[in-house]
Design a protein around this motif. Structure first.
Motif, short mmCIF file in Angstrom:
data_model
loop_
_atom_site.label_atom_id
_atom_site.label_comp_id
_atom_site.label_asym_id
_atom_site.label_seq_id
_atom_site.Cartn_x
_atom_site.Cartn_y
_atom_site.Cartn_z
N SER A 83 0.85 -1.19 0.00
CA SER A 83 0.00 0.00 0.00
C SER A 83 0.88 1.23 0.00
O SER A 83 2.07 1.17 0.31
CB SER A 83 -0.92 0.02 1.23
N GLY B 56 -6.09 4.49 6.52
CA GLY B 56 -6.38 4.26 5.10
C GLY B 56 -5.36 3.37 4.41
O GLY B 56 -5.74 2.45 3.68
N PRO B 57 -4.06 3.60 4.59
CA PRO B 57 -3.07 2.74 3.91
C PRO B 57 -3.19 1.28 4.31
O PRO B 57 -3.00 0.39 3.47
CB PRO B 57 -1.73 3.35 4.36
N ASP C 9 -6.31 -0.15 2.57
CA ASP C 9 -6.03 -0.34 1.14
C ASP C 9 -5.17 -1.57 0.90
O ASP C 9 -5.35 -2.29 -0.10
CB ASP C 9 -5.33 0.89 0.58
N LEU D 116 -7.39 -4.62 0.99
CA LEU D 116 -8.29 -4.69 -0.15
C LEU D 116 -7.60 -5.17 -1.41
O LEU D 116 -8.26 -5.48 -2.40
CB LEU D 116 -8.93 -3.31 -0.39
N GLY D 117 -6.26 -5.21 -1.39
CA GLY D 117 -5.54 -5.73 -2.54
C GLY D 117 -5.54 -7.25 -2.62
O GLY D 117 -5.05 -7.82 -3.59
N GLU E 85 -4.53 10.17 -5.81
CA GLU E 85 -4.32 8.77 -5.47
C GLU E 85 -4.62 7.89 -6.67
O GLU E 85 -5.24 8.32 -7.65
CB GLU E 85 -5.23 8.36 -4.30
N ARG E 86 -4.21 6.64 -6.57
CA ARG E 86 -4.55 5.68 -7.62
C ARG E 86 -6.07 5.65 -7.79
O ARG E 86 -6.80 5.50 -6.81
CB ARG E 86 -4.05 4.28 -7.28
N SER E 87 -6.52 5.74 -9.01
CA SER E 87 -7.96 5.78 -9.27
C SER E 87 -8.28 4.98 -10.51
O SER E 87 -7.45 4.82 -11.41
CB SER E 87 -8.43 7.23 -9.47
N ARG F 30 -5.88 0.60 -11.85
CA ARG F 30 -5.96 1.92 -11.22
C ARG F 30 -4.71 2.70 -11.61
O ARG F 30 -3.62 2.14 -11.66
CB ARG F 30 -6.06 1.78 -9.69
N PRO G 188 -14.70 7.27 0.58
CA PRO G 188 -13.48 7.78 1.25
C PRO G 188 -13.75 9.17 1.82
O PRO G 188 -13.46 10.19 1.19
CB PRO G 188 -12.46 7.80 0.11
#
Length: 980
Positions: A70, A82-83, A86, A89-90, A315-317, A353, A392
């Motif tokens: 992350s 958050g990190p 994330d 979630l990977g 951020e990655r999107s 993303r 978020p």
């Protein structure tokens, strides 16, 4: 026929992704460390130095280990944890439900998409710290359930504090073959007090540690990197030197500069190597920003629109999110994203993303967006992110703030604050809410609600009084000026405001706010009782003790009707401490019923705070055995919960206890350390200064003592802390009485004495009344002195307060001596000395004995008087009261006595043997402690520890810490420290 060279066809060279260059040693070290789990690897370096590339190359190697990766985004307000979320979630495979306990129910708010695999939600906890600890345990359990081997966190300098606390929590629970951490960060962006710095300071045994500091490339590696981008062909030495000098060998700057030069067709292949046209005339961009902007300008308008959207999102999107932010269709956006990826600007992951390959490039693009357009991009970004589940909220608050959409901004800021507080990150919650109140024009009802929320969040912050604290105070006061607020709304703001003012030392202002708050808190009996208890503290304000007592009685009535045992404990404990401050004897009955432990972390911290306050009250009363017992309870609980600020409070009171009981060795270093630690908390800082002033006065350092006592007196009066003015005023009076300035001595006690009499709290007057009595007698007013002693005696009736009663005995002796009744005065001073010794309070006992000796001399009993005076001289000297000892020595000489010569050359010499203090230091060195840790444990300054360590090494004839430890063990000069 020869093939044409690149320069012959007029085309620009094809640019490839650069090879991984110049990091072989670092890669080997990284792999070696992670082969010995558990490990913690820190990868540090400036922006663009190659941290992410190193980690990508390691991740790309075949490996059967489970790795979570992350990044910490550079958000203005990063989402709490958050990190970490994330990273989880990977993982594509489902959470193994059978490997989770009920504790994992705490994860439901963070992972709603896993609801079918998680246990039922757990009931909420009132204490934020307990909630955070439970959440940490649940996340740790999830890591183990998923058999995660390595957790990689990039750009940790942007991580929120709770994320860093979680990493510390995980590494502290490591077992053999456990989880490894790989963390990258920019050291120049890590604050001095960041938790990131603790990740390698106290690791459990068996954890492999590695710090990789990436340095800029050497010229040879720069040439290799550039060559790898240009068909593998060599580059000229001039070009290498030129490029390396202007980029400093930072890989990102090198890569971006090469791409810019290729885009502008400034590179040609000549004589078998790449050379730069117009080498002297062309200015290589000094920053990545310049090169990025120029590269972006050469892309299509649609691609530029996509880059502006990606820069705004930061951020990655997904392509869908970028498309909505860029106001493009998904298909058109997909084509533009492809264009930017081919150009090497955006970088995608395996979940499709996208983000800028480098943060600096994103910043360059974002800053180039005109302000009017920037607001529109943030609005579109906010609307796009609203489609995500879970939303978020911190990012949404950020985007709607920048877009000027106050309604949405307010909604998400409050949601973000709630999530932050649930994780124990009160500072993040305060930042979100105060920012909202400062910049958004909200309706009065919303403004009041957010202000109350911000005040409650601020009360839960663990940080000291700082700029955030002052900003909260200013904001809450500003909101109170909003027209149309109801009495209830004002009360819900004034209540936390008053308590914050107490923390900041603004006692008088705090009572004013709390008194106004009580009238509007009928709907909340717990908060009403708490506010009343604060109003029952007698440290400030013009109220007499009876008024404070009425507030405490009202609070007790409300407390009896409260169902929560934890709330009743908190209120009862605070009431006991407040009663002690009032000098109420019944306080000790309440104290007797207080617990010495708790069943939860929140309860243990509450019990610790209560016992600190009771210990402070016991010091005022002179019940030193009770003080020691309560402070020991407080320290045990504070250490168990790692509450560092609370530990500082206990240490200050333990230092005060050491002063009173004559344990002065090392107090100078302790006072200095406490002052350094508490500069951001006015009341505690002044307590440290007062301790230093006592030592200075006793040692005869008159100027320092006077300056420090004046500071304590003036600042305590300014802050409204009336009880803290008493000792300082008395000490200054004694100094000026020695000078013969009796009127000045009397004046300095006027206001504190008026406070004591007005409030009727005579247990505060232990030092004050004797000093004022002496000043009155020196000015020839025995009648007023007698009346004052009488009021003192009446104020102490029915109270087991040994210190004030010993002071009263001394005052009565002063009256007898002033009346010329030296025989009875000698007996009375003897009685006072015995009372002081019984506490024990040896310094005051010695000074009473000195007065007894003077009375004997005044009687004509020269020999007994001289013998008693000589005994006090030696004892004062050995205690450390060298100033008093010098005064007694002078009196002995005046009466024809020979004054013994006592050693004054600093500390006693031990020859080649280690002194007790040096032994303490060596013991801790053998235990593996650093100088800083030794400084904290022994309450000495780092300089003192270093000096004593060097002395020990010199005596044992060694030149290193390791050799010192070995020599110490061989010599048998310390006891077993294996438990340390």
């Amino acid at each position: 026929m020869l093939d044409p060279s690149p320069e012959d066809d007029g085309t620009s060279p094809a640019v490839s992704t650069p090879r991984f260059v110049g990091r072989e040693r670092e890669m080997a070290a990284l792999r070696g460390a992670l082969a010995r789990p558990p490990a913690i690897v820190l990868v540090e370096g400036e922006a663009g130095i190659g941290k992410s590339r190193l980690l990508r190359e390691w991740l790309a190697a075949p490996d059967r280990r489970t790795v979570l990766v992350s990044m910490c985004p550079p958000l203005r307000e990063s989402l709490t944890l958050g990190p970490i979320v994330d990273a989880f979630l990977g993982i594509e495979r489902p959470v193994p439900r059978e490997r989770l306990t009920e504790l994992a129910g705490a994860l439901r708010p963070l992972f709603p998409e896993w609801s079918s695999n998680l246990p039922p939600a757990l009931p909420p906890l009132d204490d934020a710290k307990a909630a955070r600890h439970r959440l940490f345990r649940a996340l740790d359990e999830l890591l183990r359930a998923l058999s995660v081997d390595v957790l990689v966190l990039e750009d940790a300098h942007w991580a929120d504090e709770v994320t860093l606390e979680f990493l510390l929590f995980v590494i502290s629970r490591q077992k053999p073959d456990g989880l490894s951490l790989v963390i990258s960060y920019r050291p120049e962006e890590v604050a001095d007090g960041s938790l990131l710095l603790r990740l390698t300071s106290r690791l459990p045994a068996g954890v492999t540690q590695l710090r990789i500091a990436l340095a800029p490339m050497q010229p040879g590696d720069t040439a290799t990197l550039v060559s790898s981008m240009l068909d593998g062909k060599p580059i000229s030495q001039e070009f290498t030197t030129f490029l390396h000098d202007r980029t400093g060998g930072v890989p990102l700057a090198v890569e971006e500069s090469v791409r810019l030069m290729c885009d502008r067709a400034d590179l040609v292949f000549r004589d078998g190597q790449w050379v730069r046209l117009k080498l002297r005339e062309l200015r290589v961009p000094p920053t990545v920003r310049d090169s990025t902007r120029e590269r972006v300008s050469r892309l299509s308008p649609t691609a530029q629109q996509v880059l502006r959207a990606a820069a705004t999102l930061s951020e990655r999107s997904s392509v869908a999110t970028i498309a909505m932010t860029a106001n493009l269709s998904p298909a058109v956006c997909r084509g533009a994203v492809t264009e930017t990826a081919v150009a090497g600007v955006l970088d995608g992951d395996d979940r499709d993303r996208w983000r800028f390959r480098h943060v600096l490039a994103a910043t360059a693009v974002y800053e180039a967006i005109p302000l009017t357009e920037r607001r529109h991009f943030h609005l579109l970004a906010g609307r796009a992110l609203e489609h995500l589940r879970p939303p978020p909220v911190a990012r949404l608050a950020h985007h709607f703030r920048e877009a000027g959409e106050k309604t949405s901004w307010a909604r998400y800021a409050e949601q973000g604050a709630e999530l932050a507080m649930a994780s124990g990150d009160h500072t993040k919650a305060v930042d979100l809410l105060v920012d909202l109140l400062s910049w958004a024009v909200l309706p009065p009802v919303d403004r009041a609600r957010v202000a109350s929320f911000a005040g409650v969040a601020a009360l839960g912050r663990r940080e000291p009084v700082d700029q955030v604290y002052h900003r909260v105070i200013r904001t809450l006061r500003s909101v109170l000026e909003t027209p149309g607020l109801s009495a209830r709304q004002q009360a819900e703001i004034r209540n936390p405001l008053g308590r914050l003012l107490i923390t900041g030392g603004e006692a008088q202002a705090a009572l004013s706010e709390l008194e106004q708050a009580v009238a509007g808190l009928d709907h909340d009996p717990v908060e009403a009782a708490r506010a009343m208890t604060y109003l029952g503290w007698a440290y400030a304000g013009p109220w007499p003790a009876s008024t404070h007592r009425r507030w405490l009685d009202r609070a007790a009535e409300l407390t009896a009707r409260i169902d929560s045992p934890a709330q009743r404990l908190n209120l009862a404990g605070n009431r006991a401490a407040a009663l002690l401050m009032l000098g109420e004897q019944e306080a000790w009955d309440v104290v007797a019923g207080l617990p010495v432990d708790g069943t939860t972390a929140a309860e243990r911290l509450d019990v610790a705070r209560i016992h600190v306050n009771v210990g402070t009250g016991a010091l005022i009363w002179g019940r030193y055995a009770d003080a020691e017992e309560h402070l020991a309870v407080a320290m045990r609980l504070a250490e168990a919960e790692r509450a560092s600020r609370l530990q500082h409070n206990v240490r200050l009171e333990q230092a005060n206890l050491a002063w009173n009981t004559g344990r002065w060795d090392g107090l100078a270093e302790t006072s200095a350390a406490l002052a350094d630690a508490d500069r951001d908390r006015p009341a505690h800082y002044l307590g440290s200064v007062r301790l230093a002033a006592r030592l200075a006065a006793a040692a005869g350092r008159r100027r320092a003592a006077e300056e420090q006592f004046r500071l304590v007196l003036e600042e305590s009066a300014r802050l409204g802390a009336a009880d803290d003015t008493m000792e300082a005023a008395a000490a200054l009076a004694r100094l000026w009485l020695i000078d013969g300035d009796s009127r000045r001595a009397l004046r300095v006690t006027d206001e504190p004495m008026d406070t004591v009499q007005r409030k009727g709290v005579w247990v505060w007057a232990t030092d004050l009344v004797p000093a004022r009595v002496e000043a009155l007698l020196a000015l020839g007013d025995p009648a007023e002195a007698t009346r004052l002693v009488g009021r003192f005696a009446r104020g102490l009736r029915g109270r087991t307060a040994p210190a004030p009663r010993a002071a009263l005995a001394g005052c009565r002796a002063l009256l007898l001596a002033a009346a010329g009744d030296h025989s009875r005065a000698a007996t009375a001073f003897d009685r006072a000395a015995r009372a002081w010794s019984a506490l024990p309070r040896p310094y005051d006992a010695l000074r009473a004995r000195e007065r007894q000796a003077e009375a004997l001399l005044a009687q004509g009993r020269i020999e007994p008087g001289r013998e008693l005076l000589a005994a006090q001289y030696e004892q004062l000297f050995r205690l450390g009261a060298r100033g008093d000892a010098d005064r007694v020595a002078q009196r002995l000489r005046e009466h024809g006595a020979e004054v013994p010569r006592l050693w004054r050359g600093g500390r006693r010499g031990y020859g080649d043997e280690l002194s007790p203090r040096e032994l303490d230091v060596v013991q801790l060195v053998v235990a593996g402690k650093t100088n800083r840790e030794i400084s904290r444990i022994l309450s000495k300054s780092p300089a003192t520890v270093d000096q004593q360590l060097r002395a020990a090494m010199r005596k044992l004839k060694v030149s290193s810490r390791t050799a010192l430890a070995v020599k110490a063990v061989e010599a048998g000069v310390f006891f077993d420290v294996s438990a340390g």
